[in-house]
Scaffold this active site. Structure first.
Site, PDB file in Angstrom:
ATOM      1  CG  HIS A   1      -2.091  -0.953   1.057  1.00  0.00           C
ATOM      2  ND1 HIS A   1      -3.395  -0.560   0.849  1.00  0.00           N
ATOM      3  CD2 HIS A   1      -2.133  -2.311   1.068  1.00  0.00           C
ATOM      4  CE1 HIS A   1      -4.181  -1.624   0.751  1.00  0.00           C
ATOM      5  NE2 HIS A   1      -3.431  -2.696   0.886  1.00  0.00           N
TER       6      HIS A   1
ATOM      7  CG  ASP B   1      -4.832   2.575   1.347  1.00  0.00           C
ATOM      8  OD1 ASP B   1      -5.920   1.974   1.460  1.00  0.00           O
ATOM      9  OD2 ASP B   1      -3.800   2.043   0.928  1.00  0.00           O
TER      10      ASP B   1
ATOM     11  CB  SER C   1       6.519  -7.222  -0.973  1.00  0.00           C
ATOM     12  OG  SER C   1       5.181  -6.770  -0.890  1.00  0.00           O
TER      13      SER C   1
END
Length: 452
Positions: free
Chosen positions: A24, A124, A288
Protein backbone atom coordinates in the site's frame (compact mmCIF):
# COMPACT_ATOMS: atom_id res chain seq x y z
CA UNK A 1 -6.49 22.64 -9.34
CA UNK A 2 -8.93 25.22 -8.00
CA UNK A 3 -11.91 24.31 -10.20
CA UNK A 4 -11.15 20.62 -10.05
CA UNK A 5 -10.61 18.28 -7.10
CA UNK A 6 -9.11 20.41 -4.40
CA UNK A 7 -10.00 23.55 -2.51
CA UNK A 8 -10.70 27.02 -3.85
CA UNK A 9 -7.11 27.85 -2.95
CA UNK A 10 -4.83 26.15 -5.53
CA UNK A 11 -1.79 26.87 -3.32
CA UNK A 12 -3.21 24.94 -0.36
CA UNK A 13 -1.15 21.87 0.55
CA UNK A 14 -2.64 18.36 0.30
CA UNK A 15 -2.65 15.86 3.18
CA UNK A 16 -2.02 12.20 2.30
CA UNK A 17 -3.02 9.40 4.74
CA UNK A 18 -1.26 6.08 4.18
CA UNK A 19 -2.13 2.51 5.22
CA UNK A 20 1.36 1.28 6.22
CA UNK A 21 1.18 -2.42 5.29
CA UNK A 22 2.09 -4.67 2.32
CA UNK A 23 2.46 -2.77 -0.97
CA UNK A 24 0.00 0.00 0.00
CA UNK A 25 2.66 2.64 0.86
CA UNK A 26 4.60 2.34 -2.42
CA UNK A 27 1.34 2.27 -4.43
CA UNK A 28 0.02 5.42 -2.76
CA UNK A 29 3.33 7.24 -3.18
CA UNK A 30 3.39 6.32 -6.88
CA UNK A 31 -0.08 7.83 -7.24
CA UNK A 32 1.08 11.03 -5.50
CA UNK A 33 4.11 11.23 -7.79
CA UNK A 34 1.86 10.77 -10.80
CA UNK A 35 -0.35 13.67 -9.67
CA UNK A 36 2.69 15.84 -9.05
CA UNK A 37 3.76 15.23 -12.67
CA UNK A 38 0.40 16.67 -13.79
CA UNK A 39 0.24 19.44 -11.16
CA UNK A 40 3.85 20.18 -10.08
CA UNK A 41 2.92 23.18 -7.88
CA UNK A 42 1.03 21.10 -5.30
CA UNK A 43 2.79 20.40 -1.99
CA UNK A 44 1.96 17.12 -0.21
CA UNK A 45 2.42 15.96 3.39
CA UNK A 46 2.63 12.16 3.52
CA UNK A 47 1.31 10.90 6.88
CA UNK A 48 2.47 7.39 7.78
CA UNK A 49 4.32 5.41 10.45
CA UNK A 50 8.00 6.22 11.02
CA UNK A 51 9.00 2.77 9.79
CA UNK A 52 7.24 3.23 6.45
CA UNK A 53 8.38 6.81 5.99
CA UNK A 54 12.03 5.98 6.66
CA UNK A 55 11.81 3.18 4.08
CA UNK A 56 9.98 5.24 1.42
CA UNK A 57 11.94 8.48 1.77
CA UNK A 58 15.48 7.25 2.42
CA UNK A 59 18.55 7.96 0.29
CA UNK A 60 18.08 7.48 -3.45
CA UNK A 61 14.34 6.86 -2.97
CA UNK A 62 14.03 10.55 -2.19
CA UNK A 63 14.91 11.68 -5.68
CA UNK A 64 12.19 13.77 -7.26
CA UNK A 65 10.16 13.98 -4.05
CA UNK A 66 10.91 17.64 -3.21
CA UNK A 67 7.20 18.46 -3.05
CA UNK A 68 6.31 15.47 -0.81
CA UNK A 69 7.24 15.70 2.87
CA UNK A 70 6.83 12.72 5.23
CA UNK A 71 5.28 13.17 8.67
CA UNK A 72 5.17 10.36 11.23
CA UNK A 73 2.01 9.06 12.91
CA UNK A 74 1.90 6.53 15.74
CA UNK A 75 1.80 2.88 14.66
CA UNK A 76 -0.42 1.99 17.64
CA UNK A 77 2.07 -0.57 18.99
CA UNK A 78 2.70 -0.64 22.75
CA UNK A 79 6.21 -0.04 24.10
CA UNK A 80 8.45 -3.10 23.64
CA UNK A 81 5.94 -4.84 21.34
CA UNK A 82 7.33 -7.95 19.62
CA UNK A 83 5.32 -8.90 16.52
CA UNK A 84 4.31 -12.56 16.10
CA UNK A 85 5.48 -14.35 12.94
CA UNK A 86 3.15 -14.57 9.96
CA UNK A 87 0.84 -11.95 8.40
CA UNK A 88 0.71 -8.70 10.42
CA UNK A 89 -2.98 -9.04 11.40
CA UNK A 90 -2.33 -8.10 15.03
CA UNK A 91 -0.29 -5.03 14.04
CA UNK A 92 -3.05 -3.96 11.63
CA UNK A 93 -5.61 -4.24 14.44
CA UNK A 94 -3.49 -2.20 16.87
CA UNK A 95 -2.77 0.42 14.19
CA UNK A 96 -6.45 0.77 13.23
CA UNK A 97 -7.53 1.13 16.89
CA UNK A 98 -5.52 4.34 17.16
CA UNK A 99 -5.48 5.53 13.54
CA UNK A 100 -8.44 7.99 13.51
CA UNK A 101 -7.06 9.93 16.50
CA UNK A 102 -3.39 9.57 15.43
CA UNK A 103 -3.94 10.96 11.92
CA UNK A 104 -6.18 13.81 13.05
CA UNK A 105 -3.70 14.82 15.76
CA UNK A 106 -0.77 14.73 13.30
CA UNK A 107 -2.72 16.76 10.75
CA UNK A 108 -3.44 19.50 13.31
CA UNK A 109 0.23 19.51 14.37
CA UNK A 110 1.37 20.15 10.78
CA UNK A 111 -1.21 22.89 10.26
CA UNK A 112 -0.08 24.56 13.51
CA UNK A 113 3.63 24.24 12.62
CA UNK A 114 3.30 25.57 9.07
CA UNK A 115 0.47 28.03 9.53
CA UNK A 116 -1.19 26.59 6.39
CA UNK A 117 -4.52 24.80 6.24
CA UNK A 118 -4.76 21.71 4.04
CA UNK A 119 -7.02 22.11 1.01
CA UNK A 120 -7.60 18.44 0.19
CA UNK A 121 -7.26 15.02 1.83
CA UNK A 122 -6.08 11.99 -0.16
CA UNK A 123 -6.16 8.62 1.59
CA UNK A 124 -5.75 4.93 1.00
CA UNK A 125 -9.34 3.65 0.73
CA UNK A 126 -8.75 1.35 3.72
CA UNK A 127 -8.64 4.43 5.97
CA UNK A 128 -12.40 4.99 5.76
CA UNK A 129 -12.40 7.44 8.69
CA UNK A 130 -10.54 9.95 6.48
CA UNK A 131 -13.94 10.88 5.07
CA UNK A 132 -15.08 12.09 8.50
CA UNK A 133 -11.87 14.09 8.98
CA UNK A 134 -12.21 15.68 5.51
CA UNK A 135 -15.81 16.59 6.32
CA UNK A 136 -14.72 18.35 9.54
CA UNK A 137 -12.04 20.19 7.56
CA UNK A 138 -14.60 21.02 4.84
CA UNK A 139 -12.22 19.85 2.09
CA UNK A 140 -12.52 17.28 -0.74
CA UNK A 141 -11.73 13.64 0.11
CA UNK A 142 -10.05 11.55 -2.59
CA UNK A 143 -9.25 7.87 -2.02
CA UNK A 144 -7.06 5.40 -3.89
CA UNK A 145 -7.79 1.77 -4.69
CA UNK A 146 -6.25 -1.06 -6.74
CA UNK A 147 -8.54 -3.20 -8.98
CA UNK A 148 -12.14 -2.36 -9.98
CA UNK A 149 -13.82 -5.75 -9.43
CA UNK A 150 -12.84 -6.17 -5.74
CA UNK A 151 -13.98 -2.58 -5.18
CA UNK A 152 -17.47 -3.43 -6.47
CA UNK A 153 -17.52 -6.42 -4.08
CA UNK A 154 -16.77 -4.17 -1.09
CA UNK A 155 -19.52 -1.76 -2.12
CA UNK A 156 -21.98 -4.68 -2.27
CA UNK A 157 -20.99 -6.48 0.95
CA UNK A 158 -24.51 -6.33 2.45
CA UNK A 159 -26.06 -7.91 -0.63
CA UNK A 160 -23.36 -10.60 -0.81
CA UNK A 161 -23.77 -11.53 2.88
CA UNK A 162 -27.53 -11.68 2.45
CA UNK A 163 -27.26 -14.06 -0.55
CA UNK A 164 -24.27 -16.28 0.35
CA UNK A 165 -23.21 -15.44 3.89
CA UNK A 166 -24.23 -18.75 5.48
CA UNK A 167 -21.54 -21.41 6.06
CA UNK A 168 -21.41 -24.08 3.35
CA UNK A 169 -22.28 -21.57 0.59
CA UNK A 170 -18.70 -21.27 -0.73
CA UNK A 171 -19.65 -22.79 -4.11
CA UNK A 172 -22.60 -20.48 -4.67
CA UNK A 173 -22.26 -18.42 -7.85
CA UNK A 174 -22.04 -14.63 -7.83
CA UNK A 175 -24.06 -13.96 -10.99
CA UNK A 176 -26.47 -11.81 -8.92
CA UNK A 177 -23.70 -9.16 -8.94
CA UNK A 178 -23.66 -6.95 -12.07
CA UNK A 179 -20.66 -7.76 -14.25
CA UNK A 180 -20.14 -11.19 -12.60
CA UNK A 181 -20.89 -14.41 -14.49
CA UNK A 182 -21.81 -17.76 -12.92
CA UNK A 183 -18.11 -18.67 -13.19
CA UNK A 184 -17.44 -16.48 -10.14
CA UNK A 185 -17.96 -18.24 -6.80
CA UNK A 186 -18.38 -17.05 -3.22
CA UNK A 187 -15.08 -18.80 -2.44
CA UNK A 188 -13.34 -16.32 -4.79
CA UNK A 189 -14.08 -13.48 -2.38
CA UNK A 190 -12.07 -12.45 0.68
CA UNK A 191 -13.51 -14.38 3.63
CA UNK A 192 -13.79 -11.09 5.57
CA UNK A 193 -16.40 -9.90 3.06
CA UNK A 194 -18.63 -12.97 2.99
CA UNK A 195 -18.25 -15.12 6.06
CA UNK A 196 -17.44 -14.85 9.72
CA UNK A 197 -17.27 -12.05 12.22
CA UNK A 198 -17.68 -8.61 10.63
CA UNK A 199 -16.31 -7.12 13.87
CA UNK A 200 -12.76 -8.50 13.39
CA UNK A 201 -10.44 -5.50 12.71
CA UNK A 202 -9.85 -6.32 9.04
CA UNK A 203 -13.48 -7.23 8.25
CA UNK A 204 -14.74 -4.17 10.09
CA UNK A 205 -12.34 -1.90 8.21
CA UNK A 206 -13.40 -3.32 4.83
CA UNK A 207 -17.09 -3.11 5.69
CA UNK A 208 -16.91 0.50 6.86
CA UNK A 209 -14.85 1.36 3.78
CA UNK A 210 -17.54 -0.05 1.49
CA UNK A 211 -20.19 2.02 3.27
CA UNK A 212 -18.12 5.22 3.25
CA UNK A 213 -16.60 5.30 -0.25
CA UNK A 214 -19.77 6.49 -2.04
CA UNK A 215 -19.37 9.73 -0.04
CA UNK A 216 -15.82 10.38 -1.35
CA UNK A 217 -15.34 13.30 -3.71
CA UNK A 218 -13.49 10.89 -6.01
CA UNK A 219 -12.12 7.34 -5.94
CA UNK A 220 -8.94 6.87 -8.00
CA UNK A 221 -8.42 3.29 -9.21
CA UNK A 222 -5.19 1.90 -10.67
CA UNK A 223 -6.80 0.40 -13.75
CA UNK A 224 -8.13 1.48 -17.15
CA UNK A 225 -11.67 1.61 -18.45
CA UNK A 226 -11.41 -0.94 -21.27
CA UNK A 227 -9.93 -3.59 -18.99
CA UNK A 228 -13.22 -4.20 -17.16
CA UNK A 229 -15.81 -2.05 -18.90
CA UNK A 230 -18.99 -3.45 -17.31
CA UNK A 231 -17.59 -3.25 -13.77
CA UNK A 232 -16.33 0.30 -14.42
CA UNK A 233 -19.83 1.31 -15.51
CA UNK A 234 -21.31 -0.17 -12.31
CA UNK A 235 -18.77 1.66 -10.14
CA UNK A 236 -19.65 4.95 -11.84
CA UNK A 237 -23.28 4.44 -10.76
CA UNK A 238 -22.28 3.93 -7.12
CA UNK A 239 -19.54 6.55 -6.65
CA UNK A 240 -19.63 10.34 -6.94
CA UNK A 241 -16.63 10.27 -9.26
CA UNK A 242 -14.60 7.29 -10.47
CA UNK A 243 -11.12 8.11 -11.76
CA UNK A 244 -9.46 5.27 -13.68
CA UNK A 245 -5.86 6.49 -13.68
CA UNK A 246 -3.81 3.35 -14.44
CA UNK A 247 -1.74 1.50 -15.16
CA UNK A 248 0.24 3.93 -12.99
CA UNK A 249 3.58 2.28 -13.74
CA UNK A 250 3.11 3.25 -17.41
CA UNK A 251 2.46 6.89 -16.60
CA UNK A 252 5.71 8.83 -16.95
CA UNK A 253 6.83 10.79 -13.89
CA UNK A 254 8.15 14.34 -14.26
CA UNK A 255 11.84 14.58 -15.30
CA UNK A 256 13.02 15.25 -11.72
CA UNK A 257 11.34 12.06 -10.55
CA UNK A 258 12.84 9.61 -12.99
CA UNK A 259 14.89 7.64 -10.52
CA UNK A 260 12.56 4.65 -10.42
CA UNK A 261 12.47 4.25 -14.20
CA UNK A 262 14.74 6.07 -16.61
CA UNK A 263 17.91 6.33 -14.51
CA UNK A 264 17.51 2.93 -12.94
CA UNK A 265 20.24 0.38 -13.48
CA UNK A 266 19.40 -2.50 -15.76
CA UNK A 267 18.49 -5.65 -13.87
CA UNK A 268 21.46 -8.02 -13.61
CA UNK A 269 19.33 -10.94 -14.86
CA UNK A 270 18.64 -9.38 -18.27
CA UNK A 271 21.85 -10.67 -19.95
CA UNK A 272 21.01 -14.19 -18.73
CA UNK A 273 17.52 -13.87 -20.25
CA UNK A 274 19.06 -12.71 -23.55
CA UNK A 275 20.33 -16.26 -24.04
CA UNK A 276 16.82 -17.76 -24.08
CA UNK A 277 14.27 -18.17 -26.84
CA UNK A 278 11.22 -15.89 -26.94
CA UNK A 279 8.41 -16.82 -24.51
CA UNK A 280 10.37 -19.78 -23.08
CA UNK A 281 11.15 -18.76 -19.47
CA UNK A 282 8.85 -18.93 -16.41
CA UNK A 283 9.26 -15.90 -14.15
CA UNK A 284 8.22 -16.73 -10.56
CA UNK A 285 7.45 -14.27 -7.77
CA UNK A 286 4.87 -14.26 -5.00
CA UNK A 287 5.05 -10.60 -4.01
CA UNK A 288 6.54 -8.75 -1.09
CA UNK A 289 4.33 -10.40 1.54
CA UNK A 290 3.06 -13.78 0.28
CA UNK A 291 5.46 -16.66 0.77
CA UNK A 292 4.73 -20.20 -0.37
CA UNK A 293 4.53 -22.88 2.33
CA UNK A 294 7.69 -25.08 2.34
CA UNK A 295 5.89 -28.10 0.84
CA UNK A 296 4.76 -26.02 -2.15
CA UNK A 297 8.22 -24.50 -2.65
CA UNK A 298 9.57 -28.05 -2.88
CA UNK A 299 6.76 -29.20 -5.22
CA UNK A 300 7.25 -26.28 -7.61
CA UNK A 301 11.03 -26.74 -7.56
CA UNK A 302 10.66 -30.47 -8.37
CA UNK A 303 8.32 -29.63 -11.25
CA UNK A 304 10.79 -27.11 -12.70
CA UNK A 305 13.65 -29.59 -12.42
CA UNK A 306 11.80 -32.61 -13.79
CA UNK A 307 10.20 -30.64 -16.65
CA UNK A 308 13.46 -28.89 -17.54
CA UNK A 309 11.67 -25.54 -17.72
CA UNK A 310 13.92 -22.46 -17.89
CA UNK A 311 12.97 -20.24 -14.93
CA UNK A 312 13.87 -17.09 -13.03
CA UNK A 313 12.62 -17.21 -9.42
CA UNK A 314 12.60 -14.06 -7.30
CA UNK A 315 12.66 -15.79 -3.91
CA UNK A 316 12.44 -14.10 -0.49
CA UNK A 317 11.86 -17.19 1.63
CA UNK A 318 14.07 -19.75 3.32
CA UNK A 319 16.50 -21.42 0.89
CA UNK A 320 16.29 -24.58 3.00
CA UNK A 321 12.74 -25.06 1.68
CA UNK A 322 14.22 -26.08 -1.69
CA UNK A 323 15.00 -29.78 -2.29
CA UNK A 324 18.62 -30.49 -1.33
CA UNK A 325 20.97 -29.58 -4.18
CA UNK A 326 18.18 -28.08 -6.32
CA UNK A 327 19.89 -24.74 -6.97
CA UNK A 328 23.23 -26.40 -7.83
CA UNK A 329 21.61 -28.98 -10.14
CA UNK A 330 19.30 -26.74 -12.15
CA UNK A 331 21.39 -25.18 -14.87
CA UNK A 332 18.17 -24.14 -16.64
CA UNK A 333 17.14 -21.71 -13.92
CA UNK A 334 18.18 -18.97 -11.54
CA UNK A 335 17.05 -18.19 -7.99
CA UNK A 336 17.65 -14.56 -6.97
CA UNK A 337 16.55 -12.49 -3.94
CA UNK A 338 15.10 -9.59 -5.95
CA UNK A 339 14.52 -8.42 -9.53
CA UNK A 340 13.10 -5.35 -11.20
CA UNK A 341 9.79 -6.97 -12.05
CA UNK A 342 8.70 -4.69 -14.90
CA UNK A 343 12.10 -4.95 -16.62
CA UNK A 344 11.99 -8.76 -16.32
CA UNK A 345 8.38 -9.09 -17.53
CA UNK A 346 9.18 -6.84 -20.48
CA UNK A 347 11.93 -9.19 -21.66
CA UNK A 348 10.85 -11.18 -24.76
CA UNK A 349 12.10 -14.48 -23.31
CA UNK A 350 9.49 -14.46 -20.49
CA UNK A 351 6.67 -16.81 -21.45
CA UNK A 352 4.63 -16.93 -18.24
CA UNK A 353 4.47 -15.21 -14.85
CA UNK A 354 3.88 -17.54 -11.87
CA UNK A 355 2.30 -15.14 -9.37
CA UNK A 356 0.22 -14.69 -6.21
CA UNK A 357 -2.22 -12.56 -8.21
CA UNK A 358 -1.84 -9.22 -6.40
CA UNK A 359 -3.38 -6.44 -8.51
CA UNK A 360 -0.07 -4.64 -9.12
CA UNK A 361 1.48 -7.88 -10.44
CA UNK A 362 -1.56 -8.62 -12.63
CA UNK A 363 -1.39 -5.13 -14.16
CA UNK A 364 2.35 -5.37 -14.76
CA UNK A 365 1.91 -8.76 -16.43
CA UNK A 366 -0.84 -7.38 -18.67
CA UNK A 367 1.14 -4.30 -19.72
CA UNK A 368 4.12 -6.51 -20.58
CA UNK A 369 1.96 -8.99 -22.53
CA UNK A 370 2.73 -12.01 -20.32
CA UNK A 371 0.15 -14.73 -19.40
CA UNK A 372 -0.12 -15.84 -15.76
CA UNK A 373 -0.22 -18.95 -13.60
CA UNK A 374 -1.83 -17.98 -10.30
CA UNK A 375 -1.46 -19.29 -6.77
CA UNK A 376 -3.44 -16.74 -4.71
CA UNK A 377 -2.85 -16.40 -0.96
CA UNK A 378 -5.35 -13.92 0.54
CA UNK A 379 -7.24 -10.61 0.17
CA UNK A 380 -8.33 -9.86 -3.42
CA UNK A 381 -5.85 -12.26 -5.04
CA UNK A 382 -8.29 -15.13 -5.65
CA UNK A 383 -10.81 -12.77 -7.24
CA UNK A 384 -8.07 -11.21 -9.39
CA UNK A 385 -6.96 -14.62 -10.62
CA UNK A 386 -10.53 -15.72 -11.35
CA UNK A 387 -10.87 -12.59 -13.52
CA UNK A 388 -7.57 -13.44 -15.25
CA UNK A 389 -8.97 -16.91 -15.97
CA UNK A 390 -12.62 -16.31 -16.94
CA UNK A 391 -12.95 -12.64 -17.94
CA UNK A 392 -9.75 -12.00 -19.89
CA UNK A 393 -8.69 -15.65 -20.42
CA UNK A 394 -5.01 -14.71 -20.07
CA UNK A 395 -3.97 -17.17 -17.37
CA UNK A 396 -4.95 -20.06 -15.11
CA UNK A 397 -5.01 -20.85 -11.44
CA UNK A 398 -3.10 -23.82 -10.10
CA UNK A 399 -5.39 -26.84 -9.78
CA UNK A 400 -6.72 -27.33 -6.25
CA UNK A 401 -5.27 -23.99 -5.14
CA UNK A 402 -1.88 -25.40 -4.05
CA UNK A 403 1.24 -26.49 -5.92
CA UNK A 404 1.84 -30.19 -6.44
CA UNK A 405 4.61 -31.45 -8.69
CA UNK A 406 2.21 -32.89 -11.28
CA UNK A 407 -0.11 -29.84 -11.14
CA UNK A 408 2.79 -27.44 -11.66
CA UNK A 409 4.23 -29.45 -14.58
CA UNK A 410 0.81 -29.46 -16.23
CA UNK A 411 0.23 -25.68 -16.13
CA UNK A 412 3.84 -24.85 -17.04
CA UNK A 413 3.57 -27.08 -20.12
CA UNK A 414 0.26 -25.51 -21.08
CA UNK A 415 1.63 -21.99 -20.77
CA UNK A 416 5.06 -22.49 -22.33
CA UNK A 417 4.65 -25.30 -24.87
CA UNK A 418 1.03 -25.80 -25.92
CA UNK A 419 -1.50 -23.95 -28.07
CA UNK A 420 -3.26 -22.69 -24.92
CA UNK A 421 -0.20 -20.59 -24.06
CA UNK A 422 -0.10 -19.03 -27.54
CA UNK A 423 -3.79 -18.12 -27.34
CA UNK A 424 -3.32 -16.52 -23.91
CA UNK A 425 -0.35 -14.53 -25.24
CA UNK A 426 -2.45 -13.23 -28.14
CA UNK A 427 -5.26 -12.13 -25.81
CA UNK A 428 -2.94 -10.47 -23.30
CA UNK A 429 -1.25 -8.72 -26.25
CA UNK A 430 -4.57 -7.03 -27.05
CA UNK A 431 -4.92 -5.84 -23.43
CA UNK A 432 -1.33 -4.59 -23.49
CA UNK A 433 -2.15 -2.45 -26.52
CA UNK A 434 -5.28 -1.04 -24.84
CA UNK A 435 -3.27 -0.21 -21.71
CA UNK A 436 -0.68 1.70 -23.74
CA UNK A 437 -3.40 3.65 -25.55
CA UNK A 438 -5.15 4.60 -22.31
CA UNK A 439 -2.09 6.41 -20.89
CA UNK A 440 -1.37 8.15 -24.21
CA UNK A 441 -2.14 11.88 -24.60
CA UNK A 442 -5.80 11.32 -25.51
CA UNK A 443 -6.32 8.13 -23.51
CA UNK A 444 -9.00 7.83 -20.84
CA UNK A 445 -6.52 7.42 -17.95
CA UNK A 446 -4.57 10.47 -19.08
CA UNK A 447 -7.84 12.45 -19.17
CA UNK A 448 -8.88 11.28 -15.69
CA UNK A 449 -5.53 12.44 -14.29
CA UNK A 450 -6.13 15.93 -15.64
CA UNK A 451 -8.76 16.60 -12.97
CA UNK A 452 -5.82 17.66 -10.81
Amino acid sequence: MSHKLASSNPQAPVAVFNFPFASHPSSLLRFIRTISAVAPDIKFTFFSTSRTNSSLFSGSNNKGLDNVKPYNVWDGLPEGYVPPSGPPLEQIGLFLDQAPQSFERALKEVEAETGHKFGCLISDAFLWFSGDIAQKMNVPWVTTWSGPRPLLVHLETDMIREKVGAPGQEDKTLDFLPGFSNEFLASDLPKEVVFGNIESPLANMLYKMGQKLPQATAVAVNSFETMDLKVSEELKKRLKKLLLVGPLHLVRPVPSAQSDDDEEEKDACLPWLDNHKPASVAYISFGSVGALPPMEVAALAEALEEGGFPFLWSFRGNLEDFPKGFIERTSTGRVVPWVNQVQILNHPSIGVFVTHGGWKSVLESVTCGVPMIGRPHFADQTLNMRSVEVVWKIGMRIEGGVFTKSGAIKVLEQALSLEQGKEMRQRVGVLKQLAQETVGPNGSSAQDLKVW
